[in-house]
Design a protein around this motif. Structure first.
Motif, PDB file in Angstrom:
ATOM      1  N   UNK A 118       1.291   0.874  15.145  1.00 36.86           N
ATOM      2  CA  UNK A 118       1.430  -0.032  14.014  1.00 36.86           C
ATOM      3  C   UNK A 118       1.108  -1.464  14.422  1.00 36.86           C
ATOM      4  N   UNK A 119       1.633  -1.903  15.568  1.00 35.16           N
ATOM      5  CA  UNK A 119       1.371  -3.279  15.995  1.00 35.16           C
ATOM      6  C   UNK A 119      -0.094  -3.503  16.329  1.00 35.16           C
ATOM      7  N   UNK A 120      -0.812  -2.416  16.680  1.00 39.05           N
ATOM      8  CA  UNK A 120      -2.237  -2.543  16.982  1.00 39.05           C
ATOM      9  C   UNK A 120      -3.117  -2.244  15.768  1.00 39.05           C
ATOM     10  N   UNK A 121      -2.478  -2.013  14.617  1.00 32.45           N
ATOM     11  CA  UNK A 121      -3.182  -1.757  13.358  1.00 32.45           C
ATOM     12  C   UNK A 121      -4.045  -0.503  13.431  1.00 32.45           C
ATOM     13  N   UNK A 122      -3.531   0.513  14.096  1.00 33.52           N
ATOM     14  CA  UNK A 122      -4.228   1.787  14.225  1.00 33.52           C
ATOM     15  C   UNK A 122      -3.781   2.766  13.143  1.00 33.52           C
ATOM     16  N   UNK A 123      -4.683   3.673  12.794  1.00 28.19           N
ATOM     17  CA  UNK A 123      -4.317   4.903  12.111  1.00 28.19           C
ATOM     18  C   UNK A 123      -4.341   6.016  13.144  1.00 28.19           C
ATOM     19  N   UNK A 124      -3.422   6.980  13.020  1.00 27.04           N
ATOM     20  CA  UNK A 124      -3.369   8.123  13.926  1.00 27.04           C
ATOM     21  C   UNK A 124      -4.135   9.273  13.296  1.00 27.04           C
ATOM     22  N   UNK A 125      -5.125   9.795  14.019  1.00 22.25           N
ATOM     23  CA  UNK A 125      -6.007  10.824  13.478  1.00 22.25           C
ATOM     24  C   UNK A 125      -5.799  12.127  14.233  1.00 22.25           C
ATOM     25  N   UNK A 126      -5.363  13.151  13.525  1.00 21.31           N
ATOM     26  CA  UNK A 126      -5.244  14.492  14.077  1.00 21.31           C
ATOM     27  C   UNK A 126      -6.499  15.283  13.688  1.00 21.31           C
ATOM     28  N   UNK A 127      -6.337  16.508  13.235  1.00 23.21           N
ATOM     29  CA  UNK A 127      -7.495  17.316  12.851  1.00 23.21           C
ATOM     30  C   UNK A 127      -7.046  18.449  11.944  1.00 23.21           C
ATOM     31  N   UNK A 128      -7.980  18.951  11.147  1.00 28.22           N
ATOM     32  CA  UNK A 128      -7.679  20.086  10.261  1.00 28.22           C
ATOM     33  C   UNK A 128      -8.452  21.333  10.650  1.00 28.22           C
ATOM     34  N   UNK A 129      -9.384  21.194  11.595  1.00 26.37           N
ATOM     35  CA  UNK A 129     -10.107  22.365  12.101  1.00 26.37           C
ATOM     36  C   UNK A 129     -10.450  22.106  13.560  1.00 26.37           C
ATOM     37  N   UNK A 130      -9.944  22.958  14.417  1.00 24.60           N
ATOM     38  CA  UNK A 130     -10.245  22.863  15.843  1.00 24.60           C
ATOM     39  C   UNK A 130     -11.249  23.947  16.197  1.00 24.60           C
ATOM     40  N   UNK A 131     -12.333  23.577  16.869  1.00 23.84           N
ATOM     41  CA  UNK A 131     -13.343  24.557  17.244  1.00 23.84           C
ATOM     42  C   UNK A 131     -12.692  25.701  18.034  1.00 23.84           C
ATOM     43  N   UNK A 132     -12.756  26.926  17.521  1.00 24.58           N
ATOM     44  CA  UNK A 132     -12.048  28.054  18.165  1.00 24.58           C
ATOM     45  C   UNK A 132     -12.907  28.733  19.236  1.00 24.58           C
ATOM     46  N   UNK A 133     -13.286  27.975  20.260  1.00 24.98           N
ATOM     47  CA  UNK A 133     -14.203  28.509  21.268  1.00 24.98           C
ATOM     48  C   UNK A 133     -13.690  29.784  21.939  1.00 24.98           C
ATOM     49  N   UNK A 134     -12.371  29.847  22.147  1.00 28.88           N
ATOM     50  CA  UNK A 134     -11.822  30.997  22.865  1.00 28.88           C
ATOM     51  C   UNK A 134     -12.049  32.310  22.109  1.00 28.88           C
ATOM     52  N   UNK A 135     -12.211  32.239  20.788  1.00 24.64           N
ATOM     53  CA  UNK A 135     -12.434  33.442  19.990  1.00 24.64           C
ATOM     54  C   UNK A 135     -13.875  33.918  20.037  1.00 24.64           C
ATOM     55  N   UNK A 136     -14.774  33.067  20.531  1.00 22.03           N
ATOM     56  CA  UNK A 136     -16.197  33.398  20.460  1.00 22.03           C
ATOM     57  C   UNK A 136     -16.874  33.344  21.829  1.00 22.03           C
ATOM     58  N   UNK A 137     -16.096  33.606  22.871  1.00 25.48           N
ATOM     59  CA  UNK A 137     -16.680  33.589  24.214  1.00 25.48           C
ATOM     60  C   UNK A 137     -17.758  34.653  24.375  1.00 25.48           C
ATOM     61  N   UNK A 138     -17.550  35.814  23.783  1.00 27.63           N
ATOM     62  CA  UNK A 138     -18.525  36.898  23.902  1.00 27.63           C
ATOM     63  C   UNK A 138     -19.484  36.962  22.716  1.00 27.63           C
ATOM     64  N   UNK A 139     -19.279  36.077  21.754  1.00 29.47           N
ATOM     65  CA  UNK A 139     -20.164  36.008  20.589  1.00 29.47           C
ATOM     66  C   UNK A 139     -20.333  34.544  20.196  1.00 29.47           C
ATOM     67  N   UNK A 140     -20.979  33.748  21.057  1.00 26.84           N
ATOM     68  CA  UNK A 140     -21.056  32.299  20.844  1.00 26.84           C
ATOM     69  C   UNK A 140     -21.586  31.895  19.476  1.00 26.84           C
ATOM     70  N   UNK A 141     -22.577  32.611  18.980  1.00 22.69           N
ATOM     71  CA  UNK A 141     -23.155  32.236  17.687  1.00 22.69           C
ATOM     72  C   UNK A 141     -22.164  32.420  16.543  1.00 22.69           C
ATOM     73  N   UNK A 142     -21.121  33.217  16.767  1.00 17.81           N
ATOM     74  CA  UNK A 142     -20.133  33.452  15.719  1.00 17.81           C
ATOM     75  C   UNK A 142     -19.391  32.203  15.301  1.00 17.81           C
ATOM     76  N   UNK A 143     -19.349  31.216  16.176  1.00 22.76           N
ATOM     77  CA  UNK A 143     -18.624  29.990  15.828  1.00 22.76           C
ATOM     78  C   UNK A 143     -19.310  29.257  14.688  1.00 22.76           C
ATOM     79  N   UNK A 144     -20.623  29.431  14.566  1.00 19.02           N
ATOM     80  CA  UNK A 144     -21.356  28.792  13.474  1.00 19.02           C
ATOM     81  C   UNK A 144     -20.877  29.325  12.126  1.00 19.02           C
TER      82      UNK A 144
END
Length: 270
Positions: free
Chosen positions: A179-205
């Protein structure tokens, strides 16, 4: 009012516990050190701000309510020699903006990786050393944020207005300093699920295409363990998939500027 024997025993136990904690409160700092539990004014409580700020509040954002087809792509933890140049190359090729939440010491050490390459991009604060802010008191949080803030200003020429706490961890002390630095805190609503697509990399698309919607803030990384390459290797196709849904990529600040005011009682702010 009748009180059960169990209730009396429980009350007595809680009273005794409280008394014991109070009697030993002065020992907590020495017992637990800088990472002590947030008891008796430990690391996380907000406490009192040094000054009254114009806002007196802090926005913490997971997504942005908007009636425009806009989404934000963000990258954490860099810049680092392993993948940051690859990310910037892919974004340049696609003419796509992103928001980079940079670690201050990485930026200082690898300033040459990003100089002259951030024209369309935004840079946010991700602390000086990627420390867990939920385990730090106000002075330590301020040190982490100010050092990173200055590194961003000096290396990139940008003045950061956004903070992403490492791992999304934050306590009251973080909110006070932000607040003193006039920041907004930014989280996320979608995290890239790389661990689910290790054997199917194109599936992340396909996963990204299925999940994004107006106001989404996507989290990726431009350094880290090897499975994160699932995103980096497919970044061009991910951008195409997002655009294929009619979405436009913008920085987080641009997404915030396009936010709509929620209806009363919705719990959201502009």
């Amino acid at each position: 009012m009748a009180v059960s024997r169990r209730g009396l025993l429980l009350g007595s136990a809680l009273t005794a516990t409280g008394a014991a904690v109070g009697a030993t409160a002065h020992l907590i700092p020495s017992l637990f050190g800088p990472d002590r539990l947030p008891l008796d004014g430990g690391y996380a409580p907000a406490g009192n701000a040094d000054d009254w700020t114009p806002r007196g509040q802090i926005r913490t954002i997971w997504h942005v309510p908007t009636d425009q087809p806009l989404v934000a792509l963000t990258f954490d933890d860099g810049p680092m020699p392993d993948w940051t140049p690859r990310v910037l190359d892919a974004l340049d090729k696609a003419d796509a903006p992103a928001t980079f939440f940079m670690v201050g010491q990485n930026l200082r050490r690898h300033a040459d990786l990003v100089k002259g390459r951030l024209g369309r991009h935004e840079v946010g604060n991700h602390t000086w050393e990627h420390k867990d802010l939920a385990k730090r008191d106000e002075a330590s949080v301020r040190n982490q944020l100010v050092r990173c803030h200055e590194a961003i200003r000096e290396v990139t020429g940008q003045t950061a207005t956004l903070l992403r706490p490492p791992w999304g961890h934050l306590g009251g002390s973080t909110l006070t300093v932000a607040d003193t630095m006039d920041y907004d805190v930014v989280m996320w609503s979608y995290r890239m699920p790389e661990d689910r697509f290790r054997t199917n990399p194109a599936g992340i698309v396909d996963d990204v295409a299925a999940c994004v919607r107006p106001g989404t803030i996507m989290l990726a990384h431009d350094t880290g363990p090897a499975d994160r390459l699932v995103t980096i290797d497919n970044l061009g196709e991910i951008i195409k998939a997002v655009r294929g849904k009619g979405m436009r990529l913008v920085t987080v600040s641009e997404l915030l500027a396009a936010g709509t005011t929620a209806s009363p009682g919705s719990g959201s702010k502009k």
